[in-house]
Write an enzyme that holds these catalytic residues in place. Structure first.
Site, mmCIF file in Angstrom:
data_model
loop_
_atom_site.group_PDB
_atom_site.id
_atom_site.type_symbol
_atom_site.label_atom_id
_atom_site.label_comp_id
_atom_site.label_asym_id
_atom_site.label_seq_id
_atom_site.Cartn_x
_atom_site.Cartn_y
_atom_site.Cartn_z
ATOM 1 C CE1 TYR A 53 -3.233 -2.827 0.151
ATOM 2 C CE2 TYR A 53 -3.715 -2.286 2.434
ATOM 3 C CZ TYR A 53 -3.950 -3.043 1.312
ATOM 4 O OH TYR A 53 -4.914 -4.029 1.349
ATOM 5 C CB SER A 207 -13.739 -4.417 -1.301
ATOM 6 O OG SER A 207 -14.317 -3.387 -2.059
ATOM 7 N N PRO A 208 -15.980 -4.730 1.690
ATOM 8 C CG PRO A 208 -16.374 -4.122 3.913
ATOM 9 C CD PRO A 208 -15.274 -4.238 2.896
ATOM 10 C CG LEU A 209 -19.163 -0.696 2.460
ATOM 11 C CD1 LEU A 209 -18.860 0.705 2.962
ATOM 12 C CD2 LEU A 209 -20.610 -1.074 2.761
ATOM 13 C CG LEU A 214 -22.675 -2.910 -2.222
ATOM 14 C CD1 LEU A 214 -22.097 -4.050 -1.400
ATOM 15 C CD2 LEU A 214 -24.079 -3.250 -2.702
ATOM 16 N N GLY A 216 -24.370 3.446 -2.632
ATOM 17 C CA GLY A 216 -25.393 4.071 -3.460
ATOM 18 C C GLY A 216 -24.961 5.366 -4.108
ATOM 19 C CE LYS A 217 -18.447 6.410 -3.044
ATOM 20 N NZ LYS A 217 -17.409 6.890 -2.101
#
Length: 323
Positions: A53, A207-209, A214, A216-217
Site C-alpha cells: 500500500y 471491500s465489503p461495500l 454499495l 449508493g453514491k
C-alpha cells in the site's frame, strides 16, 4: 463492538476492521489519526495494511500513529506481503526470501517487533506452495507473527496450505483467508468458504461495500471526490458499475429506505451474518466514512430482507460445485 474468533484460533478481531489502502496517498496523517481514534472509541481493534500500500507509505503512517494516537496493545495488526514494486511494475513474490524480507521491512515501518496476523497477499505461480508455507511457519516460530494466512487465494490453495501448516509439533495452522466479499462479489462462497470451513480458517472480508458502490453514491453519476473519479482507483471501481450491480444496489437502497437506515449499513449487516466472516475491513478514506460504517453495528436485518438480498445477489454456481 462485537469481537469474533478468527476460525478455530484464539485470535479475536473486531467485527469491523479498518483498511489502510488509501493511507499516505488519499488519506493524510490527520484523517488517519482520526480514523484510528474512531475505531478504538467504538471498540474496534483490527487494522489491516500491506507492504504494497503506497509502496510502504501506509505502514509508515500507521507506525507513526501507534504509541501516540493509540497504544500498540489496543490493536490487532494485520499486514500482507508478496507483492513488490520493481522498475517494470508490481511483481508477485511469495518466495521464502521475499516474504520474510518483506515482513522484516514491515515491522520496521510499523515500529513493532511482531504483527498479530501475517498474510500472503497473492498467489505466486512461480513459487511452490511448500516454500510459501515454510516462510509462514518461520514467521510464527521466530515470533515475528502470531498467526498467518493468505489473501486472494483459490479454495484448493487454501486447503493445500492449511495441510502444509498442520503440524502437531508447532500447531502453526492457517488462521485466516482475507478475500473480497460483498453483495457484489460472492464468488468465495463457491470454494473458498467451504475450504475455510474444512480447515478451520476464518474469513476477513475486504471491500465489503463493493468498492464503495454499495453506498449508493454511484447510482446517478460519479462524484468528483470519489474513488471512481480518482486516476489511480477508477479502474478498481469500474467492474461494479454494471447493470447487474445496479440491480443489487437498488435492492439495498430499497431495503435501507424501509428500515430508515443507510445503504452501507444494510450491506455491512448482511455481510456480518455470512458464514465464517470474522470481520469486514472497511477501507474508509475519511473518518466520516468510517463513522458511517460503525453505525451499522446495531442493525439486525429481518430474515425476509436477508433472503431478498441473497436472491438478487446470488452468484452463478454450477458444475463442479453443484452436481
Amino acid at each position: 463492538m462485537e469481537h469474533r474468533h478468527v476460525g478455530r484460533t484464539g485470535l479475536r478481531v473486531s467485527r469491523i476492521g479498518l483498511g489502510t489502502m488509501t493511507w499516505s496517498r488519499d488519506t493524510d496523517e490527520h484523517e488517519a489519526a482520526e480514523q484510528l481514534r474512531e475505531l478504538v472509541a467504538a471498540g474496534g481493534t483490527l487494522v489491516d495494511t500491506s507492504a504494497s500500500y503506497a509502496e510502504g507509505g501506509a505502514e509508515e503512517l500507521l507506525g507513526s500513529l501507534i504509541g501516540t494516537v493509540v497504544a500498540r496493545d489496543e490493536l490487532v495488526l494485520c499486514t500482507k506481503a508478496g507483492v513488490r514494486r520493481t522498475s517494470t511494475g508490481p511483481v508477485v513474490d511469495a518466495s521464502r526470501g521475499g516474504l520474510l524480507a518483506s515482513l522484516d521491512a514491515s515491522l520496521a515501518r510499523l515500529g513493532t517487533d511482531h504483527v498479530d496476523l501475517f498474510l500472503v497477499q497473492s498467489p505466486d505461480p512461480r513459487t511452490p506452495l511448500e516454500e510459501t508455507a515454510s516462510a509462514l511457519r518461520q514467521a510464527v516460530v521466530s515470533g515475528r507473527a502470531r498467526y498467518v494466512g493468505v489473501s486472494n487465494h483459490a479454495g484448493w490453495q487454501v486447503a493445500l496450505l492449511a495441510g502444509l501448516l498442520d503440524d502437531v509439533r508447532d500447531r502453526v495452522g492457517l488462521a485466516a483467508v482475507e478475500m473480497e466479499y460483498s453483495l457484489l462479489q460472492r464468488g468465495i462462497e463457491r470454494e473458498v468458504v467451504p475450504a475455510a470451513r474444512a480447515v478451520g480458517a476464518g474469513v476477513l472480508a475486504w471491500s465489503p461495500l463493493g468498492r464503495g458502490v454499495l453506498t449508493g453514491k454511484y447510482r446517478r453519476t460519479v462524484p468528483a471526490d470519489s474513488r471512481a473519479a480518482s486516476p489511480h482507483l477508477a479502474g478498481f471501481v469500474q467492474p461494479y458499475l454494471t447493470a447487474h450491480a445496479s440491480a443489487v444496489v437498488d435492492a439495498v437502497v430499497m431495503a435501507a429506505g424501509g428500515l430508515q437506515r443507510q445503504p452501507l449499513e444494510v450491506a455491512l449487516a448482511w455481510l456480518a451474518r455470512r458464514e465464517r466472516v470474522a470481520s469486514a475491513i472497511v477501507g474508509a478514506r475519511t473518518a466520516a466514512q468510517l463513522r458511517g460504517a460503525l453505525t451499522s453495528l446495531d442493525l439486525e436485518l429481518p430474515d425476509e430482507i436477508v433472503q431478498a438480498l441473497d436472491d438478487v445477489s446470488a452468484p452463478v454456481v454450477g458444475y463442479p460445485e453443484r452436481f
